[in-house]
Design a protein around this motif. Structure first.
Motif, PDB file in Angstrom:
ATOM      1  N   PRO A 118      -6.352   1.480 -10.927  1.00 53.33           N
ATOM      2  CA  PRO A 118      -6.137   0.371 -11.862  1.00 53.33           C
ATOM      3  C   PRO A 118      -5.448  -0.795 -11.166  1.00 53.33           C
ATOM      4  O   PRO A 118      -4.835  -0.639 -10.102  1.00 53.33           O
ATOM      5  N   LEU A 119      -5.538  -1.960 -11.789  1.00 50.78           N
ATOM      6  CA  LEU A 119      -4.901  -3.142 -11.222  1.00 50.78           C
ATOM      7  C   LEU A 119      -3.388  -2.955 -11.148  1.00 50.78           C
ATOM      8  O   LEU A 119      -2.739  -3.380 -10.194  1.00 50.78           O
ATOM      9  N   PHE A 120      -2.803  -2.291 -12.169  1.00 52.96           N
ATOM     10  CA  PHE A 120      -1.365  -2.063 -12.213  1.00 52.96           C
ATOM     11  C   PHE A 120      -1.095  -0.565 -12.081  1.00 52.96           C
ATOM     12  O   PHE A 120      -1.565   0.241 -12.889  1.00 52.96           O
ATOM     13  N   ALA A 121      -0.314  -0.189 -11.076  1.00 51.74           N
ATOM     14  CA  ALA A 121      -0.100   1.228 -10.775  1.00 51.74           C
ATOM     15  C   ALA A 121       0.597   1.965 -11.909  1.00 51.74           C
ATOM     16  O   ALA A 121       0.416   3.169 -12.074  1.00 51.74           O
ATOM     17  N   GLU A 122       1.393   1.257 -12.726  1.00 52.20           N
ATOM     18  CA  GLU A 122       2.071   1.939 -13.824  1.00 52.20           C
ATOM     19  C   GLU A 122       1.098   2.498 -14.856  1.00 52.20           C
ATOM     20  O   GLU A 122       1.459   3.378 -15.653  1.00 52.20           O
ATOM     21  N   ASP A 123      -0.163   2.007 -14.872  1.00 49.89           N
ATOM     22  CA  ASP A 123      -1.160   2.583 -15.774  1.00 49.89           C
ATOM     23  C   ASP A 123      -1.347   4.079 -15.490  1.00 49.89           C
ATOM     24  O   ASP A 123      -1.598   4.872 -16.403  1.00 49.89           O
TER      25      ASP A 123
ATOM     26  N   ALA B 275       6.368   1.176  -7.581  1.00 56.18           N
ATOM     27  CA  ALA B 275       6.867   0.117  -6.696  1.00 56.18           C
ATOM     28  C   ALA B 275       6.043  -1.142  -6.877  1.00 56.18           C
ATOM     29  O   ALA B 275       4.886  -1.220  -6.459  1.00 56.18           O
ATOM     30  N   ASP B 276       6.617  -2.132  -7.554  1.00 60.53           N
ATOM     31  CA  ASP B 276       6.027  -3.473  -7.680  1.00 60.53           C
ATOM     32  C   ASP B 276       4.602  -3.436  -8.237  1.00 60.53           C
ATOM     33  O   ASP B 276       3.773  -4.273  -7.875  1.00 60.53           O
ATOM     34  N   SER B 277       4.320  -2.490  -9.111  1.00 59.71           N
ATOM     35  CA  SER B 277       2.987  -2.315  -9.724  1.00 59.71           C
ATOM     36  C   SER B 277       1.905  -2.004  -8.699  1.00 59.71           C
ATOM     37  O   SER B 277       0.727  -1.943  -9.046  1.00 59.71           O
ATOM     38  N   ASP B 278       2.295  -1.773  -7.443  1.00 54.66           N
ATOM     39  CA  ASP B 278       1.319  -1.534  -6.379  1.00 54.66           C
ATOM     40  C   ASP B 278       0.994  -0.054  -6.218  1.00 54.66           C
ATOM     41  O   ASP B 278      -0.147   0.311  -5.920  1.00 54.66           O
ATOM     42  N   VAL B 279       1.991   0.790  -6.362  1.00 53.81           N
ATOM     43  CA  VAL B 279       1.803   2.201  -6.040  1.00 53.81           C
ATOM     44  C   VAL B 279       2.677   3.056  -6.962  1.00 53.81           C
ATOM     45  O   VAL B 279       3.793   2.662  -7.311  1.00 53.81           O
ATOM     46  N   ALA B 280       2.127   4.215  -7.370  1.00 50.01           N
ATOM     47  CA  ALA B 280       2.861   5.172  -8.197  1.00 50.01           C
ATOM     48  C   ALA B 280       3.116   6.441  -7.389  1.00 50.01           C
ATOM     49  O   ALA B 280       2.254   6.885  -6.624  1.00 50.01           O
ATOM     50  N   PHE B 281       4.317   7.016  -7.553  1.00 54.52           N
ATOM     51  CA  PHE B 281       4.709   8.232  -6.837  1.00 54.52           C
ATOM     52  C   PHE B 281       5.129   9.305  -7.835  1.00 54.52           C
ATOM     53  O   PHE B 281       5.787   9.005  -8.837  1.00 54.52           O
ATOM     54  N   TYR B 282       4.779  10.554  -7.545  1.00 55.79           N
ATOM     55  CA  TYR B 282       5.317  11.706  -8.264  1.00 55.79           C
ATOM     56  C   TYR B 282       5.792  12.732  -7.246  1.00 55.79           C
ATOM     57  O   TYR B 282       5.162  12.937  -6.203  1.00 55.79           O
ATOM     58  N   MET B 283       6.912  13.416  -7.560  1.00 59.89           N
ATOM     59  CA  MET B 283       7.347  14.595  -6.831  1.00 59.89           C
ATOM     60  C   MET B 283       7.650  15.651  -7.883  1.00 59.89           C
ATOM     61  O   MET B 283       8.508  15.446  -8.761  1.00 59.89           O
TER      62      MET B 283
END
Length: 670
Positions: free
Chosen positions: A155-160, A90-98
């Motif tokens: 990281p600065l970008f959550a997609e990392d 979400a907007d490079s702010d947060v990464a989610f996994y399920m």
């Protein structure tokens, strides 16, 4: 704008990739075929919904433009009795996994739970994820400890996090070149067969409902502002419209609605208000009115209750349709005299005046006309409100700050600046966190994220050595970040800036220290003023200052490139941070100013300055402090030769951009 990602990933393993991909395509086609709202089509131009199925590999990626990819991951996991992932950014702010196993959710991961206030704190530990449940998915070269390290990184970008996780499990969630990635996908196309929500038509009498509005909280005497309000018809078409503006601000004569530009569907026309006195609730009231008996109100659409899936499919189309069909009004309102009160804007359809009207209400303050700088830019009605906001910002004393601009490169001043930041934090109250901003020397490149140069990294290391006391995230010391993460604080902060526009036009390091005056008492405020004088005097004696200021505004100018003072003079950044500019022109005029040697030499009449301000010599530099009884207007007259105009700014900017070698390098960096 950051990265957004939402996909489902089905685990295939080390073999049978093509066979399983064919099965996935068949399964998805069958599932959608059972949904009577959709039918398969061959032409993508006819499609409302597209499902992308990635290449045959260890993981097969699926992305649906309509359905929840979480639901797809769960369905595929159950269908093929294996593992599946729902992966989101979400907007490079947060990464989610399920993570699903045989259709059951067995693990969840959220890189920053609570960032959108969606998760209770008691779930934070659970949302760190359980790497041991992923062990069977990892490639041989990686362990669950490696996975934990990636998940716990910030990281600065959550997609990392997603990229690093994908390397460990052999997945390919997305590519740096989206078009190339899409070309590798199988694509299923479907058309929505039902009536689209934005194509539905309303019935019954016309009835307005507010849809958007933009009203300021403050205006200044002499200011004319365009105020926007719009409303949608929730009923059938009709003819005749009245727009009324009223309220205590109108009764008191504080504001006057002059004219309005009304837009509706394909019409756009300007009208003048007429003044009336009428009875409202048994009292006499002043109103401004526009009567439009021939105005065609187009048929509206009923209020629809879209499902989440339908919103993703039609939401933007519906929004654009509403925007087109709305009756939008840009009111030209003039502030006449100081006061405060209410303002109402009323839409009244002739065919249903009692129950069909929409009323917008706001409270507003009309302040006295703020002081205009000597080089104030008179830009006309459309620019006046922005200029007035800048002037009002300078008349507030909410944030006390110092802004220092250095003549020396960052590596020279780093140690002293780092020490000063520590002292500032201790002075304003060490129990509070600071709002921190450190800007890189290097602009971002298209395929390479900027890194902090060695000298600025050292500054951060010096400052963050007190991270426990400052409550600063230790990851603030990472050297692969262009900006330090914001540390939320309504109390105080600092900003240190040094970015190079070009080799020919070097940027001067800028430092800002600020504190919210509402969080400290007068005694501490006076102590901070004394400390700032000591600190800035020391920099000036060393010959390090081009200029510096100490004052209080509504907000400290921590964005650096454009101060409210400059905006009021039609000066809009870019070249304003260069050493050349700061050696020729002041960026702010305030009660206390430090002038470097270059600026002092450009003042032809020092005696005029000394008549209105005390001047303390500091080597080749000087500190000026406005005398009691003297005004900023008088100070500007004494400093006129170093005050820039909008024309000065445009000339320097155009000269810089006309240098093609500089322009090419600048454009390459964007």
């Amino acid at each position: 704008m950051g990265t957004f990602l939402s996909i489902a990933e089905l685990y295939v393993g080390e073999s049978g990739h093509k066979r399983r991909r064919d099965q996935v395509i068949t399964t998805l086609s069958e599932v959608v075929a059972k949904d009577t709202r959709f039918e398969a089509v061959d032409n993508p131009a006819d499609a409302d919904r597209t499902i992308y199925i990635g290449p045959a590999d260890r993981w097969i990626v699926v992305a649906d433009t309509f359905a929840s990819n979480r639901d797809i991951a769960q369905m595929l996991s159950e269908k093929f009795a294996t593992s599946a992932l729902s992966t989101e950014v979400a907007d490079s702010d947060v990464a989610f996994y399920m993570l699903y196993e045989n259709g059951n959710l067995i693990d969840e991961y959220n890189s920053r739970p609570g960032i959108y206030d969606e998760e209770p704190e008691e779930r934070y530990e659970e949302l760190r994820g359980k790497p041991e449940l992923w062990e069977h998915l990892l490639l041989p070269d990686f362990t669950t400890d490696d996975l934990r390290k990636v998940w716990d990184s910030r990281p600065l970008f959550a997609e990392d996090i997603v990229w690093q996780t994908a390397k460990m499990i052999g997945g390919k969630p997305f590519d740096h070149e989206p078009n190339a990635c899409i070309e590798q996908c199988a694509q299923l196309y479907f058309r929505y067969t039902g009536q689209r929500p934005h194509e539905q038509k309303a019935e019954g009498p016309p009835k307005f409902e507010l849809s958007s509005y933009g009203m300021p909280e403050v205006m200044s005497v002499g200011e004319t502002m365009l105020l926007h309000v719009s409303a949608n018809n929730q009923g059938d078409a009709s003819k005749g419209l009245s727009i009324v503006v009223l309220g205590s601000l109108v009764d008191q004569g504080c504001v006057q609605a002059v004219k309005a530009r009304i837009s509706h569907c394909d019409t756009n026309q300007e009208y003048q208000f007429e003044s009336l006195t009428t009875q409202i609730d048994e009292r006499e009231a002043q109103i401004r009115r526009i009567l439009l008996p021939d105005f065609e109100i187009q048929v509206g659409r009923p209020r629809e209750n879209l499902t989440q899936e339908e919103y993703h499919l039609f939401g933007m189309t519906d929004f654009r349709t509403k925007l087109h069909e709305a009756v939008s009004i840009n009111l030209s309102v003039e502030a006449i005299k100081p006061g405060s009160g209410e303002l109402y804007v009323v839409f009244i359809p002739f065919a249903n005046p009692e129950s069909g009207q929409a009323v917008y209400h706001t409270e507003m303050e009309i302040s006295s006309t703020p002081r205009k700088p000597l080089k104030y830019a008179e830009r006309g009605e459309h620019f006046e409100s922005a200029l007035m906001r800048a002037l009002r910002d300078m008349e507030s004393d909410r944030q006390f700050f110092v802004m220092a601009i250095f003549s020396e490169p960052a590596e020279v001043v780093n140690e002293d600046v780092a020490s000063l930041i520590v002292k500032w934090h201790e002075a304003v109250g060490g129990d509070h966190p600071l709002m921190a901003s450190i800007s890189s020397e290097r602009p971002s490149l298209p395929d390479e994220r900027a890194v902090l140069p060695e000298e600025l990294a050292q500054l951060i290391l010096n400052a963050a050595s007190l991270s426990d006391r400052w409550k600063i995230d230790p990851d603030f010391t990472d050297t692969d970040q262009e900006f330090g993460p914001p540390i939320g604080s309504d109390h105080a902060g600092y900003s240190f800036y040094r970015r190079t526009f070009s080799a020919e036009k070097k940027t001067a390091p800028h430092l800002i220290l600020w504190v919210d005056t509402r969080t400290i008492d007068d005694k501490l405020l006076e102590r901070l003023r004394e400390l700032i004088i000591v600190w800035m005097d020391d920099f000036a004696r060393k010959g390090w200052l081009l200029q510096a200021y100490c004052t209080a505004w509504r907000d400290a100018p921590w964005m650096i490139e454009s101060t409210p003072y400059e905006l009021a003079c039609d000066i809009h950044g870019q070249v304003t941070t260069t050493i050349d500019w700061c050696s020729r022109f002041l960026r702010i005029v305030s009660e206390r100013i430090w002038l470097g040697a270059d600026l002092l030499e450009r003042i032809p009449d020092r005696d005029l300055l000394k008549n209105i301000a005390s001047v303390t010599e500091l080597g080749d530099a000087a500190r000026t402090e406005l005398n009691l009884g003297s005004t900023l207007n008088q100070l500007e007259e004494a400093l006129e030769n170093i005050l820039p105009t909008g024309e000065d700014w445009a000339e320097v900017k155009n000269q810089l951009l006309s240098d093609h070698s500089i322009m090419r390098r600048f454009m390459k960096r964007q």
